[in-house]
Enzyme design. Structure first.
Site, PDB file in Angstrom:
ATOM      1  N   GLU A 124       0.823  -1.222   0.000  1.00  0.00           N
ATOM      2  CA  GLU A 124       0.000   0.000   0.000  1.00  0.00           C
ATOM      3  C   GLU A 124       0.858   1.273   0.000  1.00  0.00           C
ATOM      4  O   GLU A 124       0.561   2.239  -0.700  1.00  0.00           O
ATOM      5  CB  GLU A 124      -0.907  -0.013   1.239  1.00  0.00           C
ATOM      6  CG  GLU A 124      -1.802   1.189   1.402  1.00  0.00           C
ATOM      7  CD  GLU A 124      -2.822   1.313   0.285  1.00  0.00           C
ATOM      8  OE1 GLU A 124      -3.711   0.466   0.184  1.00  0.00           O
ATOM      9  OE2 GLU A 124      -2.719   2.275  -0.512  1.00  0.00           O
ATOM     10  N   GLY A 182      14.610  18.746   3.415  1.00  0.00           N
ATOM     11  CA  GLY A 182      14.438  17.297   3.473  1.00  0.00           C
ATOM     12  C   GLY A 182      13.331  16.792   2.565  1.00  0.00           C
ATOM     13  O   GLY A 182      12.960  15.619   2.610  1.00  0.00           O
ATOM     14  N   ASP A 196      10.411   8.230 -10.334  1.00  0.00           N
ATOM     15  CA  ASP A 196       9.621   7.815  -9.175  1.00  0.00           C
ATOM     16  C   ASP A 196       8.124   7.781  -9.534  1.00  0.00           C
ATOM     17  O   ASP A 196       7.435   6.784  -9.288  1.00  0.00           O
ATOM     18  CB  ASP A 196       9.892   8.792  -8.014  1.00  0.00           C
ATOM     19  CG  ASP A 196       9.084   8.458  -6.789  1.00  0.00           C
ATOM     20  OD1 ASP A 196       9.463   7.520  -6.072  1.00  0.00           O
ATOM     21  OD2 ASP A 196       8.062   9.130  -6.538  1.00  0.00           O
ATOM     22  N   LYS A 200       5.441   4.512  -9.997  1.00  0.00           N
ATOM     23  CA  LYS A 200       4.138   4.439  -9.317  1.00  0.00           C
ATOM     24  C   LYS A 200       2.998   4.247 -10.321  1.00  0.00           C
ATOM     25  O   LYS A 200       2.076   3.472 -10.060  1.00  0.00           O
ATOM     26  CB  LYS A 200       3.939   5.698  -8.477  1.00  0.00           C
ATOM     27  CG  LYS A 200       4.898   5.726  -7.286  1.00  0.00           C
ATOM     28  CD  LYS A 200       4.870   7.083  -6.618  1.00  0.00           C
ATOM     29  CE  LYS A 200       5.804   7.122  -5.425  1.00  0.00           C
ATOM     30  NZ  LYS A 200       5.959   8.492  -4.913  1.00  0.00           N
TER      31      LYS A 200
END
Ligand SMILES: NC(=O)c1ccc[n+]([C@@H]2O[C@H](COP(=O)([O-])OP(=O)(O)OC[C@H]3O[C@@H](n4cnc5c(N)ncnc54)[C@H](OP(=O)(O)O)[C@@H]3O)[C@@H](O)[C@H]2O)c1
Length: 402
Positions: A124, A182, A196, A200
């Site tokens: 998940e 960050g 990325d 997904k």
């Protein structure tokens, strides 16, 4: 208590442990026996952590303990995460993960191993961080023909694009700030080059088709070429620029792409700002559904991992996710049709307009230093052919149709 292990005590892994301790009373409502983190596997020791005494460095300690029923893998990367996951599944230990790189590359084979050993493999947290997205697709929307999924799937790039728009700061400046806060990694390539988000959307496309959509088969573009001029012009014309992962069932078949798109301000994805993610799903019966939330971070991502742990702990039989190894044939990128946005030097406007006279919705807007031309739907290969060698095209984006 149900005994479990956490592999990788970094951002997400430490979030998982914290949630299991802090929200134990909530978790016990779903899993009356309770969850207990017996082991934490990491390379380092954590002498200052209250959980430091649970740290081990040898996977076999976990695998050889018959009490361990569940493992969460939050180490990241392909190896040794894949080998560790495989070994745990082969022992009949159910595994869940936040590791999208691993899931996008080896999801079907790890699911197969889980099936063969009567245990579960859930992921998940690998898409959309804390957003309960995959279970919504697989359970709540199991009755639907999902015809499209369009998402802002990467918080770092959404943060960068949002700040460029709201503060007028340029890409490099915002990226350094995102790194200092960050939000972006020191090596931001996977985020800003779109990989990325591409991984997904590959996972989402595989789940809605049940076949394997290979990440390498998807056309991926990032945001490194998006300039302040693009953002300002888009804003003036009533659009925002968003990096989207999109899969869409068309008459030609399944089209999948990751790229920056111009999104109308009236579109539900437009107001999604900063590090937030959102995914718009269209089902043939339910119509549009949008899920929104934090796509990353220790506790939001940890929360999604813990939701998998709860599901696995409650299940009296293995949880099956249909994602076969059989490759899903995609519409070749060149055959995909998109509406294009071209920002061009004023001197070549007539030349470019002449290339698209057959385009139904051809629009152009003159800014002082350049002109923006928006086309109706054109095939990717056709577009590339028409614009090949034309000098003075400053940027090309795609426009999200509803
Ligand atoms: N951070 C987020 O918000 C987020 C959101 C969604 C998904 N994810 C995914 O979740 C995964 C974990 O991300 P993260 O941000 O938590 O990473 P992280 O902070 O780097 O944590 C990974 C941990 O695993 C340890 N580790 C690495 N290799 C190991 C090995 N061979 N054996 C034992 N321990 C090992 C690392 O130790 P060292 O530090 O010593 O290397 C580190 O403590 C990644 O796949 C990431 O893409 C993260």
């Amino acid at each position: 208590m149900i005994q479990m292990a956490v592999l990788g005590f970094g951002t997400v892994g430490s979030g998982v442990v914290e949630i299991i301790e802090q929200n134990a009373h909530r978790i016990e409502r779903a899993v009356p026996e309770g969850l207990h983190v017996k082991y934490i596997l990491d390379i380092r020791d954590f002498p200052d952590s209250p959980y430091g005494d649970r740290v081990v460095h040898d996977l076999d300690i976990i695998l050889n303990d018959p009490e361990v029923r569940l493992v969460c893998e939050t180490m990241g990367g392909k190896e040794p995460a894949r080998t560790f996951t495989q070994k745990a599944l082969e022992r009949g230990i159910s595994v869940c993960t936040s590791n999208k790189e691993l899931v996008a590359a080896f999801g079907p084979s790890l699911l197969k191993t889980a099936r063969e050993h009567n245990c579960s493999y859930l992921f998940e947290a690998s898409v959309g961080g804390g957003i309960p997205l995959l279970d919504t697709l697989l359970s709540n929307l199991a009755q639907e023909d999902i015809t499209s999924v369009t998402g802002i799937l990467n918080g770092t790039t959404n943060y960068i694009l949002t700040k460029m728009e709201s503060e007028g700061a340029d890409y490099k400046e915002v990226l350094s700030r995102a790194q200092a806060m960050g939000y972006a990694e020191r090596n931001p390539a996977a985020d800003v080059e779109g990989h990325d988000a591409g991984r997904k959307i590959a996972i989402l496309s595989s789940l809605i088709t049940g076949k394997n959509v290979g990440y390498e088969e998807i056309h991926v573009e990032g945001i490194t070429g998006v300039t302040m001029d693009d953002i300002k012009a888009a804003d003036e014309l009533g659009y925002g620029i968003k990096l989207l992962g999109r899969c869409c069932v068309t008459e030609e078949g399944l089209e999948v792409i990751t790229a920056p798109f111009c999104v109308k301000k009236s579109h539900p994805l437009y107001p999604v700002r900063d590090v937030f993610n959102a995914v718009l799903v269209h089902g043939n019966m339910v119509d549009d559904i949008m899920l929104y939330g934090r796509g990353a971070g220790k506790l939001p991502t940890g929360s999604a991992v813990v939701s998998d742990l709860i599901q696995m702990a409650r299940a009296d039989k293995p949880l099956v996710i249909r994602w076969d190894e059989e490759p899903m044939e995609l519409v070749p990128f060149g055959m995909q049709k998109h509406c294009f946005w071209l920002r061009v030097e004023n001197s070549i406007v007539d030349r470019v307009l002449a290339l698209f006279t057959d385009s139904t919705e051809l629009l152009h807007q003159d800014f002082s230093d350049f002109t923006v031309i928006m086309t109706g739907p054109v095939r990717e290969d056709d577009f590339a052919q028409r614009t090949a060698g034309v000098e003075g095209i400053l940027s090309v984006l795609r426009i999200l149709e509803s």
